[in-house]
Design a protein around this motif. Structure first.
Motif, PDB file in Angstrom:
ATOM      1  N   ASN A  23      -1.416  -8.242  -1.863  1.00  0.00           N
ATOM      2  CA  ASN A  23      -2.023  -9.573  -1.776  1.00  0.00           C
ATOM      3  C   ASN A  23      -2.117 -10.013  -0.317  1.00  0.00           C
ATOM      4  OD1 ASN A  23      -2.377 -10.028  -4.615  1.00  0.00           O
ATOM      5  ND2 ASN A  23      -0.171 -10.297  -4.747  1.00  0.00           N
ATOM      6  N   PRO A  25      -5.257  -9.605   3.181  1.00  0.00           N
ATOM      7  CA  PRO A  25      -6.554  -9.063   3.601  1.00  0.00           C
ATOM      8  C   PRO A  25      -6.435  -7.639   4.141  1.00  0.00           C
ATOM      9  CG  PRO A  25      -6.174 -11.247   4.545  1.00  0.00           C
ATOM     10  CD  PRO A  25      -4.889 -10.810   3.908  1.00  0.00           C
ATOM     11  N   GLU A 111     -11.175  -3.461  -0.202  1.00  0.00           N
ATOM     12  CA  GLU A 111     -11.079  -4.877  -0.535  1.00  0.00           C
ATOM     13  C   GLU A 111     -11.062  -4.975  -2.051  1.00  0.00           C
ATOM     14  OE1 GLU A 111     -14.436  -6.424   1.616  1.00  0.00           O
ATOM     15  OE2 GLU A 111     -13.161  -6.935   3.318  1.00  0.00           O
ATOM     16  N   GLY A 115      -9.032 -11.754  -0.655  1.00  0.00           N
ATOM     17  CA  GLY A 115      -7.797 -11.626   0.106  1.00  0.00           C
ATOM     18  C   GLY A 115      -6.846 -10.557  -0.378  1.00  0.00           C
ATOM     19  N   LYS A 116      -7.298  -9.630  -1.200  1.00  0.00           N
ATOM     20  CA  LYS A 116      -6.444  -8.557  -1.716  1.00  0.00           C
ATOM     21  C   LYS A 116      -6.945  -7.205  -1.218  1.00  0.00           C
ATOM     22  CE  LYS A 116      -5.043 -10.885  -5.942  1.00  0.00           C
ATOM     23  NZ  LYS A 116      -4.948 -10.788  -7.406  1.00  0.00           N
TER      24      LYS A 116
END
Length: 155
Positions: A23, A25, A111, A115-116
């Motif tokens: 969790n 970027p 990606e 944001g994970k």
């Protein structure tokens, strides 16, 4: 003069594969893997013991090394470097660590939603090694990435 002792045996192959959702970027995870390794790498996996640190030359031909005053260990040489999505390296596992064999390591960062990051990691082995060593690598990589890298990136 004594005659040389010769042995010939077939090389083995094996691989250890992990997929870990983090969790954070992709750029943050990539930076942790390539610039901040000493901050999260588990002490149990330091080949040079207490007081050692890691350096990663972020370029093709660069070295990933663990250093200690007066010496160190080359963990691998970078073959490809494509930030922030992937890099590959090759290293040698010597007999004291369960070889002799060659380790080709592949890091793919995808990606995976807002944001994970999905880290896809594979360590391919070619050479002489035991099943026990492969199990040890599996446990070591899980310790490094699931138990240390993931929480480091998620804070």
């Amino acid at each position: 003069m004594k005659e040389a002792i010769k042995t010939i045996q077939a090389a083995r192959t094996a691989s250890v594969k992990l997929e870990i959702e983090i969790n954070a970027p992709r750029e943050k995870v990539f930076a942790a893997l390539t610039t901040n390794v000493t901050e999260w790498w588990p002490k149990e996996l330091h080949a040079c013991g207490a007081g050692s640190w890691f350096e990663f030359e972020a370029k093709p031909g660069g070295k990933f090394v663990e250093l200690v005053e007066g010496g160190g260990v080359v963990w691998g040489t970078v073959l490809t470097f494509l930030p922030p999505q992937s890099f590959q390296s090759v290293g040698h596992i010597l007999p004291p660590w369960g070889g002799p064999c060659v380790s080709y390591v592949d890091y793919q960062l995808e990606e995976n939603g807002a944001g994970k990051t999905l880290l896809k990691f594979t360590d391919y082995l070619v050479g002489e090694f035991s099943d026990k060593m492969v199990d040890s690598l599996d446990g070591g990589w899980k310790l490094a990435f699931e138990d240390n890298l993931k929480p480091y990136c998620e804070k």
